[in-house]
Design a protein around this motif. Structure first.
Motif, PDB file in Angstrom:
ATOM      1  N   SER A  16      41.339  27.415  45.212  1.00  0.00           N
ATOM      2  CA  SER A  16      40.720  28.557  44.530  1.00  0.00           C
ATOM      3  C   SER A  16      39.209  28.440  44.389  1.00  0.00           C
ATOM      4  N   TRP A  19      37.258  30.235  47.187  1.00  0.00           N
ATOM      5  CA  TRP A  19      37.386  31.677  47.316  1.00  0.00           C
ATOM      6  C   TRP A  19      35.996  32.266  47.605  1.00  0.00           C
ATOM      7  N   LYS A 343      36.148  29.574  40.553  1.00  0.00           N
ATOM      8  CA  LYS A 343      37.575  29.660  40.219  1.00  0.00           C
ATOM      9  C   LYS A 343      37.808  30.756  39.181  1.00  0.00           C
ATOM     10  N   ARG A 346      37.206  34.210  40.650  1.00  0.00           N
ATOM     11  CA  ARG A 346      38.377  34.623  41.418  1.00  0.00           C
ATOM     12  C   ARG A 346      39.425  35.278  40.518  1.00  0.00           C
TER      13      ARG A 346
END
Length: 358
Positions: A16, A19, A343, A346
């Motif tokens: 993540s 991303w 993170k 996201r």
């Protein structure tokens, strides 16, 4: 190659913090993040295959990535792909793999390695793994590889070892990601290593450790029916895997066991978990800008990380130390110093834009 050598590549994560390139549908281990012509998974498999026979390499992943694994690793069979029906962290997955390997070869020694690490000196890596295999074949020990730290990184766990004359050291303590002050102290002391999450042990040693420290999990997954490597394995795992405790191998076994040893290694390792770690591994221009997949012009711009798909033309002016990443319909622009916030960004994008964008 030694037919007692086995390996498990852990390839179920979402990645993540990388991303928007790494998404739930297509996570980072299946991407060629460094522009080498191989995905991280392919690179990891080919590296390990220098020592371990290809038929003895298992890939542990989520059910949704089965097709991606078989597409990227066409030389393996579907029986070598361990499909986790639900996320239960690393301990149940490693127990599953060990039971499956034991059914094939009770004398096996096994390597457990993440699919998304970058290792520059593969010759050193193979030599270190061979050293670990030899030690674990002779002794009832659990081994981990410890990376020689070169700066006080707060994103890694640390391993403290007992200093002695032997190449392989007894582990004293594990410390999860410390604050900067502690990490600086660890670095100065000289007896701490980064925990790379790369493990070696004999199948018998790790199964004995599970019986001692996580007996309930063994009762769930170890059966007298010998379902592993049969047509009943998939149904058994689908039914029972979710009953296992959600716990990592570090917390469940390594931090509880008295027989953990570490081999200090130095093969230029990086956990490619963030855009900053990727930036560190890429070539730079004279102003320390790094580019993947784009044709770029930088004007009064320094220390930027640009990752764009499909060779797009990108002009950056007046930015210092930024991450600029585009994937399909998502563009992320973030200061490099705030890379850990990606993170959370996201999660906000998932809430505001929808699941299809993460």
């Amino acid at each position: 190659m030694n037919t007692n050598y086995y390996a498990v590549i852990m390839a179920g994560g979402v990645g993540s913090r990388l991303w928007p390139v790494s998404t739930e549908k297509y996570p980072k281990q299946f991407h060629d993040l460094l522009g080498t012509g191989e995905s991280l998974l392919q690179r990891t498999f080919n590296r390990i295959n220098q020592l371990v026979p290809s038929e003895n390499i298992l890939i542990a992943t989520n059910k949704r990535y089965e097709g991606l694994v078989l597409e990227q690793l066409p030389t393996i069979s579907s029986k070598q792909v361990l499909l986790e029906p639900t996320m239960r962290n690393t301990a149940p997955c490693i127990l599953y793999a060990a039971l499956k390997i034991r059914q094939q070869n009770e004398n096996a020694v096994m390597l457990v390695a993440p699919s998304d690490h970058w290792i520059e000196n593969e010759t050193k890596f193979i030599k270190n793994i061979e050293t670990s295999f030899n030690a674990c074949a002779k002794e009832d020990i659990l081994m981990t590889l410890g990376i020689q730290p070169n700066h006080p990184n707060t994103g890694y766990g640390y391993i403290q070892f007992e200093e002695n004359a032997s190449e392989i050291k007894k582990v004293q303590t594990f410390t999860e990601k410390p604050n900067l002050e502690k990490a600086t102290q660890f670095l100065a002391s000289g007896d701490y290593l980064w925990n790379a999450g790369i493990f070696v042990w004999s199948v018998s040693s790790i199964l004995d450790s599970f019986k001692k420290h996580l007996p309930e999990m063994v009762n769930i997954l170890d059966t007298e029916d010998n379902v592993y490597n049969t047509n009943f394995e998939d149904d058994f795992i689908k039914t029972n895997y979710e009953k296992c405790e959600n716990i990592s191998i570090d917390f469940g076994i390594m931090e509880r066991s008295e027989k953990v040893h570490v081999l200090p290694v130095d093969f230029d390792w990086d956990d490619l978990g963030t855009w900053g770690s990727l930036y560190n591994k890429l070539g730079k221009d004279t102003h320390q800008n790094a580019t993947v997949g784009a044709t770029t012009i930088f004007k009064d711009a320094n220390g930027n990380m640009v990752s764009i798909k499909n060779g797009k033309k990108v002009v950056v002016q007046g930015l210092q130390d930024f991450i600029i990443v585009e994937k399909d319909d998502v563009l992320v622009i973030c200061p490099r110093k705030d890379e850990q916030d990606i993170k959370q960004l996201r999660t906000e994008a998932k809430d505001n834009f929808g699941e299809e964008y993460v």
